[in-house]
Design a protein around this motif. Structure first.
Motif, mmCIF file in Angstrom:
data_model
loop_
_atom_site.group_PDB
_atom_site.id
_atom_site.type_symbol
_atom_site.label_atom_id
_atom_site.label_comp_id
_atom_site.label_asym_id
_atom_site.label_seq_id
_atom_site.Cartn_x
_atom_site.Cartn_y
_atom_site.Cartn_z
ATOM 1 N N TYR A 82 31.080 -21.871 -9.959
ATOM 2 C CA TYR A 82 31.096 -22.962 -8.981
ATOM 3 C C TYR A 82 32.490 -23.104 -8.373
ATOM 4 O O TYR A 82 32.646 -23.221 -7.160
ATOM 5 C CB TYR A 82 30.665 -24.267 -9.654
ATOM 6 N N HIS A 83 33.524 -23.077 -9.205
ATOM 7 C CA HIS A 83 34.897 -23.189 -8.729
ATOM 8 C C HIS A 83 35.280 -22.021 -7.824
ATOM 9 O O HIS A 83 35.972 -22.200 -6.834
ATOM 10 C CB HIS A 83 35.865 -23.261 -9.920
ATOM 11 N N GLU A 84 34.797 -20.831 -8.165
ATOM 12 C CA GLU A 84 35.094 -19.626 -7.374
ATOM 13 C C GLU A 84 34.212 -19.533 -6.124
ATOM 14 O O GLU A 84 34.315 -18.595 -5.356
ATOM 15 C CB GLU A 84 34.893 -18.376 -8.227
ATOM 16 N N LYS A 85 33.306 -20.496 -5.953
ATOM 17 C CA LYS A 85 32.419 -20.593 -4.799
ATOM 18 C C LYS A 85 31.439 -19.412 -4.707
ATOM 19 O O LYS A 85 31.112 -18.953 -3.630
ATOM 20 C CB LYS A 85 33.218 -20.733 -3.513
ATOM 21 N N VAL A 86 30.975 -18.942 -5.862
ATOM 22 C CA VAL A 86 29.939 -17.912 -5.873
ATOM 23 C C VAL A 86 28.587 -18.492 -6.224
ATOM 24 O O VAL A 86 27.588 -17.789 -6.261
ATOM 25 C CB VAL A 86 30.282 -16.732 -6.824
ATOM 26 N N LEU A 87 28.545 -19.799 -6.470
ATOM 27 C CA LEU A 87 27.279 -20.505 -6.696
ATOM 28 C C LEU A 87 27.018 -21.452 -5.552
ATOM 29 O O LEU A 87 27.891 -22.056 -5.019
ATOM 30 C CB LEU A 87 27.324 -21.321 -7.988
#
Length: 87
Positions: A82-87
């Motif tokens: 989520y933090h890495e914006k892959v979700l």
């Protein structure tokens, strides 16, 4: 024989299909992971195997310490995604 069947695990004499030890699979993943990826090692032995095999400098690596069970590992990896914006 295809390229996967001919693959030798790093730091091992076993070929694909002969060894599925956690150590060998961790090494295989770390040597095949694309540049710029984020590798989540979970906890305990995967962290040690990653240290033994080494991680490319362009790879981000995260791990848990002190969590127990699948719930802690899953929630941490989901939080990282989520933090890495892959979700």
């Amino acid at each position: 024989m295809g390229p996967i069947a001919a693959f030798k695990f790093p730091n091992s004499t076993a070929t694909y299909g002969e060894s599925w030890k956690e150590r060998d699979v961790t090494g295989l993943i770390l040597h095949q992971i694309p540049e710029g990826s984020h590798f989540f090692a979970g906890n305990s032995m995967p962290v040690r195997w990653a240290a033994i095999h080494g991680v490319k400098s362009s790879i981000k690596i995260s791990a848990n310490r002190g969590t127990s069970g699948i719930e802690g590992v899953l929630s941490t990896s989901i939080g990282i995604a989520y933090h890495e914006k892959v979700l």
